[in-house]
Design a protein around this motif. Sequence first.
Motif, PDB file in Angstrom:
ATOM      1  N   SER A 159       0.750  -1.313  -0.221  1.00  0.00           N
ATOM      2  CA  SER A 159       0.173  -0.051  -0.153  1.00  0.00           C
ATOM      3  C   SER A 159       1.140   0.901  -0.300  1.00  0.00           C
ATOM      4  O   SER A 159       0.260   2.024  -0.830  1.00  0.00           O
ATOM      5  CB  SER A 159      -0.451  -0.110   1.269  1.00  0.00           C
ATOM      6  N   SER A 218      -8.235   7.794  -5.413  1.00  0.00           N
ATOM      7  CA  SER A 218      -8.382   6.756  -4.323  1.00  0.00           C
ATOM      8  C   SER A 218      -7.858   5.435  -4.129  1.00  0.00           C
ATOM      9  O   SER A 218      -7.148   4.026  -4.800  1.00  0.00           O
ATOM     10  CB  SER A 218     -10.030   6.076  -4.411  1.00  0.00           C
ATOM     11  N   GLY A 219      -6.922   4.345  -2.548  1.00  0.00           N
ATOM     12  CA  GLY A 219      -6.054   3.245  -2.859  1.00  0.00           C
ATOM     13  C   GLY A 219      -4.532   3.756  -3.033  1.00  0.00           C
ATOM     14  O   GLY A 219      -4.351   2.226  -2.969  1.00  0.00           O
ATOM     15  N   THR A 263      -4.070   7.704   2.844  1.00  0.00           N
ATOM     16  CA  THR A 263      -4.865   7.370   4.506  1.00  0.00           C
ATOM     17  C   THR A 263      -3.413   6.263   5.448  1.00  0.00           C
ATOM     18  O   THR A 263      -3.322   6.045   6.617  1.00  0.00           O
ATOM     19  CB  THR A 263      -5.954   6.643   4.406  1.00  0.00           C
TER      20      THR A 263
END
Length: 377
Positions: free
Chosen positions: A48, A68-69, A73
Amino acid sequence: MTDKTSERGALAHGSHDPRWGARGTARATIAAGLVFENISHAYDGNASVIDLSLEVAPGEVMCLLGHSGCGKTTLMRIAAGVEQQAAGRVLINGREVSGPKSFVPPEKRGVGLMFQDYALFPHMTIVENVLFGLSDLPREAANREALASLERVGLKGYADDYPHALSGGEQQRVALARAIAPRPGVLLMDEPFSGLDRRLRDNVREETMTILRETRATCIIVTHDPEEAMRMGDKIALMRQGRLVQHGSSAELYSTPADVFAAKFFSELNEMAGIVTERGIETPVGLVAARGAAVGTQMDVCIRPHGILPKAAGSTGVTGRIATKRFVGEVDLLTIIIEGHDRPLHSRVRPGSGFEVGMDVDLATDPQDVLVFEAKR
Ligand SMILES: Nc1ncnc2c1ncn2[C@@H]1O[C@H](COP(=O)(O)OP(=O)(O)OP(=O)(O)O)[C@@H](O)[C@H]1O
């Protein structure tokens, strides 16, 4: 009592909303520097974040931008200490807070968090929510700080209410008050405005920025919106599939993007292939500057729509035919078909420029809006 309908009458962008507290009254913090050093992380064997290094200077607002992704985060969770990376180190003010040698727990890092869903505790009053992050202070001092911070966001009058009594925008302001009350050296905000509708978002964003500047905290704001990143960030870090693509000011990312992906993030592009000759890059829209690339090199040429300049037919240039014309607010969007290029070109021109569907035009390009990259084939 504060007007509980405050967000319904949010002011136009650019003006200070008096329902927020007085400007200049947020309590200042001592900003901390934050460094990610060769961070890698994976979930269930899927990477990630991949070997990512990044520095955020004390007092800087950095926007972490990406689809996104892409791992934004995950990186924030690692900085906060709620996730421990598989490899690499996190340093705050030069001190390792997470790495092979040490792990400082989240509550000891001096890091404030604010997430998209506000995460207020529903069974606690507004002031109790803000007091939650102030447990290290004696009760009286904690109360003072909590109320000062609620006052700054214009919600002191709600102190004894419960979150459900507040609208989304007001809850968002409580979340901001809670994040700044302990005066963190670093503030991490994950998509803080994405839950708000557009009209409200501009106002909340502007007031939040003012408060961030007053607190002087170092701040990372996660967003997938390039305009938001350009508006808010002193610096932007652009990520793709776990990696850092480019880090710099908005002007640097816009005018000298690292690759086609970075270029596309900030504007629509007409993409075409070209080859470097002695005279420049030969493209379907004519010659563009090679910018040092060797003769014979295959290039990807990207031209922003306002860099495709139609002119009356008969002047020099490449000839095309206008296929469609749409008024899209402030500009007319033309699609123009040219020989030797399978996709219509998009051109943005001033409305009333006299171009009509079916008209033949000659095309020129504005060098400022032409980006060239060596083709990766
Ligand atoms: N707890 C988890 N368990 C398994 N996979 C996860 C977990 N959290 C994130 N991932 C995966 O890691 C990758 C990066 O996710 P991350 O949430 O960091 O990206 P993001 O850029 O913040 O995305 P978004 O903008 O959608 O929040 C994604 O492929 C995601 O599916």
